[in-house]
Structure formats: structure tokens, C-alpha cells
Design an enzyme around this catalytic site. Structure first.
Site, PDB file in Angstrom:
ATOM      1  N   GLY A 295       0.852  -1.172   0.000  1.00 28.68           N
ATOM      2  CA  GLY A 295       0.000   0.000   0.000  1.00 28.68           C
ATOM      3  C   GLY A 295       0.892   1.227   0.000  1.00 28.68           C
ATOM      4  O   GLY A 295       0.810   2.080  -0.869  1.00 28.68           O
ATOM      5  N   GLU A 298       7.126   4.034   3.940  1.00 28.20           N
ATOM      6  CA  GLU A 298       7.434   5.326   4.556  1.00 28.20           C
ATOM      7  C   GLU A 298       8.859   5.799   4.300  1.00 28.20           C
ATOM      8  O   GLU A 298       9.523   6.294   5.214  1.00 28.20           O
ATOM      9  CB  GLU A 298       7.187   5.218   6.061  1.00 28.20           C
ATOM     10  CG  GLU A 298       8.110   4.252   6.830  1.00 28.20           C
ATOM     11  CD  GLU A 298       7.652   2.810   6.894  1.00 28.20           C
ATOM     12  OE1 GLU A 298       6.905   2.369   5.994  1.00 28.20           O
ATOM     13  OE2 GLU A 298       8.054   2.106   7.836  1.00 28.20           O
ATOM     14  N   ASN A 299       9.366   5.676   3.106  1.00 27.91           N
ATOM     15  CA  ASN A 299      10.725   6.123   2.831  1.00 27.91           C
ATOM     16  C   ASN A 299      10.836   7.613   3.169  1.00 27.91           C
ATOM     17  O   ASN A 299       9.970   8.407   2.790  1.00 27.91           O
ATOM     18  CB  ASN A 299      11.079   5.824   1.379  1.00 27.91           C
ATOM     19  CG  ASN A 299      11.016   4.333   1.088  1.00 27.91           C
ATOM     20  OD1 ASN A 299      11.504   3.522   1.880  1.00 27.91           O
ATOM     21  ND2 ASN A 299      10.381   3.952  -0.016  1.00 27.91           N
ATOM     22  N   HIS A 322      -1.017   7.186   7.498  1.00 27.48           N
ATOM     23  CA  HIS A 322      -0.185   6.122   8.079  1.00 27.48           C
ATOM     24  C   HIS A 322       1.296   6.318   7.743  1.00 27.48           C
ATOM     25  O   HIS A 322       2.146   6.355   8.638  1.00 27.48           O
ATOM     26  CB  HIS A 322      -0.684   4.762   7.568  1.00 27.48           C
ATOM     27  CG  HIS A 322       0.118   3.600   8.076  1.00 27.48           C
ATOM     28  ND1 HIS A 322      -0.271   2.826   9.144  1.00 27.48           N
ATOM     29  CD2 HIS A 322       1.302   3.099   7.661  1.00 27.48           C
ATOM     30  CE1 HIS A 322       0.646   1.896   9.372  1.00 27.48           C
ATOM     31  NE2 HIS A 322       1.615   2.038   8.477  1.00 27.48           N
ATOM     32  N   GLU A 323       1.580   6.465   6.466  1.00 29.45           N
ATOM     33  CA  GLU A 323       2.997   6.587   6.071  1.00 29.45           C
ATOM     34  C   GLU A 323       3.608   7.862   6.630  1.00 29.45           C
ATOM     35  O   GLU A 323       4.757   7.874   7.051  1.00 29.45           O
ATOM     36  CB  GLU A 323       3.147   6.519   4.547  1.00 29.45           C
ATOM     37  CG  GLU A 323       2.548   5.268   3.885  1.00 29.45           C
ATOM     38  CD  GLU A 323       2.903   3.948   4.531  1.00 29.45           C
ATOM     39  OE1 GLU A 323       3.945   3.870   5.212  1.00 29.45           O
ATOM     40  OE2 GLU A 323       2.134   2.985   4.380  1.00 29.45           O
ATOM     41  N   HIS A 326       4.711   7.523  10.214  1.00 29.55           N
ATOM     42  CA  HIS A 326       6.020   6.867  10.392  1.00 29.55           C
ATOM     43  C   HIS A 326       7.156   7.885  10.500  1.00 29.55           C
ATOM     44  O   HIS A 326       8.244   7.538  10.963  1.00 29.55           O
ATOM     45  CB  HIS A 326       6.312   5.932   9.217  1.00 29.55           C
ATOM     46  CG  HIS A 326       5.733   4.555   9.360  1.00 29.55           C
ATOM     47  ND1 HIS A 326       6.044   3.730  10.424  1.00 29.55           N
ATOM     48  CD2 HIS A 326       4.911   3.838   8.547  1.00 29.55           C
ATOM     49  CE1 HIS A 326       5.410   2.564  10.258  1.00 29.55           C
ATOM     50  NE2 HIS A 326       4.715   2.604   9.137  1.00 29.55           N
ATOM     51  N   GLU A 345       4.896  -0.292  13.765  1.00 27.43           N
ATOM     52  CA  GLU A 345       3.576  -0.318  13.124  1.00 27.43           C
ATOM     53  C   GLU A 345       2.414  -0.079  14.085  1.00 27.43           C
ATOM     54  O   GLU A 345       1.444   0.580  13.721  1.00 27.43           O
ATOM     55  CB  GLU A 345       3.377  -1.623  12.353  1.00 27.43           C
ATOM     56  CG  GLU A 345       4.373  -1.823  11.198  1.00 27.43           C
ATOM     57  CD  GLU A 345       4.298  -0.735  10.119  1.00 27.43           C
ATOM     58  OE1 GLU A 345       3.297   0.003  10.064  1.00 27.43           O
ATOM     59  OE2 GLU A 345       5.263  -0.627   9.341  1.00 27.43           O
ATOM     60  N   ASP A 400       9.749 -11.099   7.599  1.00 25.71           N
ATOM     61  CA  ASP A 400       8.446 -10.945   6.955  1.00 25.71           C
ATOM     62  C   ASP A 400       7.522 -12.140   7.182  1.00 25.71           C
ATOM     63  O   ASP A 400       6.322 -12.056   6.919  1.00 25.71           O
ATOM     64  CB  ASP A 400       8.618 -10.684   5.451  1.00 25.71           C
ATOM     65  CG  ASP A 400       9.332  -9.353   5.212  1.00 25.71           C
ATOM     66  OD1 ASP A 400       9.523  -8.603   6.180  1.00 25.71           O
ATOM     67  OD2 ASP A 400       9.703  -9.086   4.054  1.00 25.71           O
ATOM     68  N   TYR A 408       0.273  -4.400  13.850  1.00 23.67           N
ATOM     69  CA  TYR A 408      -0.431  -3.171  13.481  1.00 23.67           C
ATOM     70  C   TYR A 408      -1.591  -2.898  14.438  1.00 23.67           C
ATOM     71  O   TYR A 408      -1.589  -1.922  15.189  1.00 23.67           O
ATOM     72  CB  TYR A 408      -0.994  -3.286  12.057  1.00 23.67           C
ATOM     73  CG  TYR A 408       0.037  -3.206  10.955  1.00 23.67           C
ATOM     74  CD1 TYR A 408       0.177  -2.054  10.200  1.00 23.67           C
ATOM     75  CD2 TYR A 408       0.866  -4.279  10.661  1.00 23.67           C
ATOM     76  CE1 TYR A 408       1.110  -1.967   9.173  1.00 23.67           C
ATOM     77  CE2 TYR A 408       1.807  -4.207   9.635  1.00 23.67           C
ATOM     78  CZ  TYR A 408       1.922  -3.043   8.900  1.00 23.67           C
ATOM     79  OH  TYR A 408       2.845  -2.960   7.906  1.00 23.67           O
TER      80      TYR A 408
END
Ligand code: BES
Ligand code: ZN
Length: 626
Positions: A295, A298-299, A322-323, A326, A345, A400, A408
Site C-alpha cells: 500500500g 514510509e521512505n 499512516h505513512e 512513520h 507499526e 516478513d 499493526y
């Protein structure tokens, strides 16, 4: 195992002033905080502090090649620099004197890659690693022109989280090892890109522009964990949203994206009001082609986002909240190991809802919370108990593999429960001091627990007894004191659904003005045994099969597979081929794989789609259908 709060304090103190302590003491004490089991690096001996990249993007070979200059800090006497690599070809390592340094690449582990050990000479603090990536690089996705909306140029992007940065840069790929960096990146003139000037390179960094040599230059002087290093390259244009915020996307997408995401500046302002200044300079968004597996990511300074949030009605912008969140929870204060992922998260989901509430009101936030809780409960009913734990044990696993809604949503509920106990004012103050006190640091769950006890729970009698931290952090399931959301808007959906089940025609239901979230709730709440003819009636009234909103289409198509509603077959295939977001692919393939005939269909579709999916989706879907 829990570490006593006082011990944690001692450790944190020792870690930050370890040069003052005797040689054996600090290592012993630091050893009590869990190590990052997903990195070969030994940062306590030689630590990489800055990376200088000089890379060339070759769209014909599908490789990045060039060099990484690694600047280090080292303890006296330590001569071996250990960095992580995965599927990299290391050609040579040279010192500042231009002479070769000895290096070895250890045996490769399928999950972790291989350690690169470099022998440093004298007191040297910098070496240059010449290398290139290979086609297996887990961080890279190379899109063909057909996978872009412009259809003229190929596209490349990186995805580092969790441990994939090592597949495009040799570095200490642990979230506990922060680095600054600079980079020079050019597109090689090859058959795939005869005219490199048509392509733009962006990085999650300060963009210094394109030099006379055609290379794009970047710099980042704020220390970040390696999983946040990110690059993308394609036919890109920029559209501003505010003075510090704008959108990068393909030319045909960028204007619409800027309009859809125009509330981003208001979100930044809301987040700053709640949690203190935004510390990263610009906040831009990069909207990727639909093959992007996530989706959002958050770079720093440049959130990467799926185009599937562009629903046309701004209904899916919670993902941006959300991003953006972060920028405090995750990028400023980072999980020290992947066991602590919930610190990234869970906090971020909590912040996301607060930002949504500020900008769009309580009703919207409550609606999204209730849907998320339903999702968590569904997933908890299917996950093995060990994976339902916030402080998850990842021994022997890829980070992962522990990925689910648990870190979350259970993480966010944990924080909401604490907020209930202390009240919002005090909890907000607590979070602000958590972020400012740990800014640009990587933190362990143990450190959070000790901070929580000291700053909140031990501050007033009765508080510590009001929450069972052990239950929340170390046990499966959802504690019974988890706060429940209640959304009037979703209750209205329940009422209309009941009316439909009692015989009211679908076309006559009171659905005017319904939001995406209400439609999703309707579809998710349909009776498990619904008849395909009843699905047809809904479809005729509401056009779910043809919905361009993926959040609506996905659960509907899953139902269609489950209940044998074959009118959606063609749309399902088209959806699975054009969209690469794992969140949508996974449930659809899983549903298909439940029956023999469905599995055959899944295989046929997957055969066409597999080469277009991101490596992380291929790993997931291979397990489901092959
Ligand atoms: N940081 C995550 C994405 C991620 C997590 C990538 C773990 C690799 C490993 C990002 O912030 C995220 O959570 N994205 C979500 C959307 C969000 C609104 C829940 C996604 O991509 O679905
Ligand atoms: Zn996130």
C-alpha cells in the site's frame, strides 16, 4: 524473558557512553538487550556510519552497478568490517590509497544472504566496495513499459524493508545501525533506454538535481536505518501540493494524484500539532505503477504509494496518514530488531487514527478503527498462537514471515488501552516525550516497557494494576480490555443489510452518500452462505464487480470465488493481472486455492501474471498456488 527496568536504564546509559567504560564491561551489558538475529554485521566492533553510492541503472541487464563507499567508526584493535549482502557480486574492495583490501564473502543463507568480511588496514575509516546486483535482487522490481501507464519507458523501484537493502547495497542491514548517505545515480544508455534523459531518478533523500554528466545527485544527513534507503527511476513528473509537499508520478497520473492527495499538508500540520515538528524537511509522495506490492512505504521525505489509493473521492487517504505518521514512529524512533516491529507499526496505526480524527473527524476515524478490528479478529482466528504475540519470536525465520495485522492493530489497541487508563492529555504528552527523547535512535521493546512504567504507570497508584503488560506483549489473542470502536455509519450499513435479508430489494436500500468504508463493511458482512443469484442482485444495483475501487473490488471478488458467482470471473483475472499489491493478491489466490477447479484457475492466471509481480509477492503466492 523480560529485562528489569533498572537494568534497561543501565544498559541504555552504557550503550550511549561505551567509550568511557572498561573494554569488557559494556559488551557484556549490551548483550542483555536482544541482538538483531537478521544481520551478520558486528557494529559493536566496526560500525558503518555513512554510505556513498555511485550507481548506474542498466535497464537492459536489469542490474545496478557501481560502488559503495563505506565510512566506519571502529573500536581500537578491531580490523574486520562485516557487512550484509544478498545476491550481490562483489568485484573488489579498495582502501583510500586505491589499493585492494582483502575480503571474503561467506556462505549464503537463503533468508539472510551472505556476510562480506573486509580486512581494514591501519587506522583506516573508509573503504570502497565495487559491486553489481543480480537478477535475484529481492529489493528491486523492474517493470516493463507495458506495466506503466505511459507504456513507453521501463520503471525501477527499490523496497528495502525488512532486510532487502542488502540485495542492492552492501551495508550493515540492521535497523539498529543508522547511517547517513550521499548518492550519484545515472541511467545507462542501453537498448532498453536509448535516451536516458527521458528518465528521472528520485531517492528518499534531499534531491540535489541532475549534473552535467546526467547523473542525479542526492544527500541525506539525517541518520536512518538501512531499510529506509530507497530509489525509483522512470518517466516521472512532479506536482506541488504545498510549499513542502508534492507528488511524483508518471505524467498521466500526477495531476489527478495531486488532487486526490491534496489534504496531505493538512495531515502534516495535524501530526505536528500532536507529536511535535516534522523533522525531515520535505514530505513528498511517489505514486508508483500498479505493480507496487505494498500500500505504502514510509521512505523518508518520499513516501512510496500504490496507485490503488487513488479512488477519485479521497476515501483511501488514511494510507497517507499512516505513512506520514512513520515520520515519528518508525523513522525517527525505529524498531531496533524485527522482533520490535510492533513499535513501528502499532504506534503508527495509533498515530494514523489520531491524524485522521484531526483532519476528517471522529466518525471517519471510528469507522476505520471498527473495520480494522474486524480484520484483526478474522486474522487472529487463523494465525498460529505464536504469531499472535506482539513481541514475536522470529528465531530461524525471515522477519516478513511474522507479518500480519497483529503488530499493526493489536499494537495500536495496546496503546489505546493505555490512553484509556491515563486520559488523552497525559498520553499525548507521553508520546511526545517518547519521540523527542528517542529521536534518531533505534529502540527495543524492553526500553519502551521501562519508559512506560516510569513515565506513566508508576506515576499514579492503581495504574500499573490496570493493565497486564505481560498479557498484551507476550501472549496470543486479544486481551478482553481491548478498546472497541463503535461507528454509527457502519451500524446504518448493518440495518440496511438486515432489511435486504428481510426482503427489501437491493436497489431500494438507503445507500445514498455511502463511503468506501461502508461498502466494504456491507460486503464483508454478507452472509457466509449467500447465493450467487443474490450476489447478482447486489451487483446489478451497486456494480461491485466493475468497481474501480480496489478496496471494494477485492473483498467482492473474494466472495465471488467463494460462492461461485461466475459473472465476476473475467474481472477477477483482469484484476489479478493488473494489480500487484500483495494485500489484494493474497486473499484472492488463497480463496481460489481452496478448491481443485479454483486452484487450476489460479495457476493459469498466475502463469501469466507471475513475471509482473514483485519478488515479495512471488514468494507469497508461490506458497499458495504452486
Ligand atoms: N512499513 C510498512 C510496509 C512494510 C512492512 C514493508 C513490512 C515491508 C515489511 C508500511 O508502513 C505499511 O504498513 N503499509 C501498509 C499500509 C498501511 C496503511 C497499513 C501496506 O502496505 O499495506
Ligand atoms: Zn506502516
Amino acid at each position: 524473558m523480560r529485562v528489569l527496568p533498572w537494568l534497561v536504564l543501565l544498559l541504555v546509559g552504557a550503550a550511549s557512553c561505551r567509550h568511557a567504560a572498561t573494554p569488557h564491561e559494556p559488551a557484556d551489558m549490551r548483550a542483555a538487550l536482544p541482538m538483531d538475529i537478521h544481520s551478520y554485521a558486528e557494529p559493536d566492533h566496526v560500525r558503518v556510519t555513512h554510505v556513498g553510492l555511485d550507481l548506474s541503472v542498466d535497464f537492459s541487464q536489469k542490474t545496478l552497478s557501481g560502488s559503495a563507499r563505506l565510512r566506519c567508526s571502529r573500536e581500537r584493535g578491531d580490523r574486520v568490517l562485516v557487512v550484509d549482502t544478498q545476491d550481490l557480486v562483489v568485484q573488489e574492495v579498495v582502501g583510500a590509497d586505491g589499493k585492494a583490501r582483502k575480503f571474503t564473502v561467506g556462505a549464503a543463507d537463503p533468508k539472510l544472504g551472505a556476510p562480506l568480511r573486509i580486512e581494514l588496514s591501519g587506522g583506516e575509516q573508509e573503504v570502497l566496495v565495487r559491486y553489481h546486483t543480480t537478477e535475484n535482487a529481492g529489493a528491486l522490481q523492474w517493470l516493463t513499459p507495458e506495466q506503466t501507464s505511459g507504456r513507453r519507458f521501463p520503471f525501477l523501484f527499490t523496497q528495502g524493508q525488512s532486510i532487502f537493502t542488502r540485495s542492492w547495497i552492501p551495508l550493515q542491514d540492521s535497523p539498529g545501525v543508522r547511517i547517513t548517505f550521499d548518492a550519484s545515480v545515472r541511467v545507462a544508455p542501453t537498448a532498453a533506454t536509448p535516451d536516458p534523459t527521458a528518465l528521472t531518478v528520485v531517492m528518499a533523500a534531499e534531491q540535489l538535481g541532475r549534473g552535467a554528466d546526467g547523473a542525479f545527485r542526492f544527500r541525506f544527513d539525517k541518520p536512518i536505518p538501512p531499510y529506509l534507503l530507497a530509489l525509483a527511476c522512470g518517466e516521472l513528473k512532479f506536482a506541488p501540493i504545498s510549499a513542502r509537499c508534492g507528488v511524483w508520478a508518471e505524467p498521466s497520473v500526477v495531476e489527478g494524484a495531486a488532487r486526490e492527495l491534496e489534504d496531505t499538508e493538512a495531515m502534516i500540520a495535524a501530526a505536528e500539532k500532536l507529536y511535535g515538528p516534522y523533522r525531515w524537511g520535505r514530505y513528498d509522495l511517489l505514486v508508483l505503477p500498479p505493480a507496487f506490492p505494498l500500500g505504502g512505504m514510509e521512505n523518508p521525505c518520499l513516501t512510496f504509494a500504490t496507485p490503488t489509493i487513488l479512488a477519485g473521492d479521497k476515501s483511501l487517504v488514511a494510507l497517507i496518514a499512516h505513512e506520514l505518521a512513520h515520520s515519528w514512529s518508525g523513522n525517527l524512533v525505529t524498531n531496533a530488531t524485527w522482533r520490535d516491529f510492533w513499535l513501528n507499526e502499532g504506534f503508527t496505526v495509533y498515530l494514523e487514527a489520531r491524524i485522521m480524527e484531526e483532519v476528517f473527524g471522529v466518525a471517519r476515524a471510528e469507522m476505520e478503527k471498527q473495520l480494522a478490528l474486524a480484520e484483526l479478529e478474522r486474522e487472529l482466528s487463523e494465525l498460529p498462537p505464536a504469531d499472535q504475540v506482539l513481541y514475536i519470536d522470529l528465531a530461524g525465520r525471515h522477519p516478513d514471515d511474522g507479518f500480519s495485522t497483529v503488530p499493526y492493530e493489536k499494537g495500536a489497541l495496546f496503546l489505546r488501552r493505555i490512553e484509556q487508563i491515563t486520559g488523552r492529555t497525559e498520553f499525548d504528552r507521553f508520546l511526545r516525550s517518547w519521540f523527542s527523547g528517542h529521536a534518531f535512535r533505534s529502540v527495543h521493546t524492553e526500553e519502551f516497557v521501562s519508559f512506560l512504567r516510569r513515565e506513566l504507570l508508576d506515576q499514579k497508584p492503581g495504574r500499573a494494576e490496570a493493565i497486564d503488560l505481560d498479557l498484551w506483549l507476550h501472549k496470543p489473542g486479544l486481551p478482553s480490555d481491548a478498546p472497541r470502536a463503535a461507528s454509527d455509519a457502519l451500524q446504518r450499513v448493518d440495518r440496511e443489510l438486515a432489511a435486504w435479508q428481510a426482503g427489501k430489494p437491493a436497489a431500494q436500500l438507503a445507500t445514498a452518500g455511502w463511503t468506501t468504508q461502508q461498502w466494504v463493511h456491507l460486503i464483508e458482512s454478507l452472509p457466509a452462505t449467500i447465493d450467487p443469484t443474490r450476489m447478482a442482485e447486489l451487483d446489478q444495483a451497486f456494480r461491485f464487480t466493475q468497481s474501480g475501487n480496489c478496496e471494494i473490488a477485492c473483498p467482492w471478488l473474494r466472495r465471488a470465488v467463494e460462492r461461485g458467482y461466475s459473472a465476476a470471473d473475467a474481472r477477477l483475472e483482469e484484476f489479478l493481472i493488473s494489480v500487484g499489491r500483495r494485500k489484494f493478491l493474497k486473499p484472492l489466490y488463497t480463496e481460489l486455492a481452496k478448491s481443485e477447479s479454483g486452484r487450476a484457475r489460479a495457476r493459469a492466471i498466475y502463469q501469466k501474471a507471475r513475471s509482473r509481480y514483485h519478488p515479495m509477492c512471488v514468494t507469497t503466492i508461490d506458497k499458495i498456488v504452486l
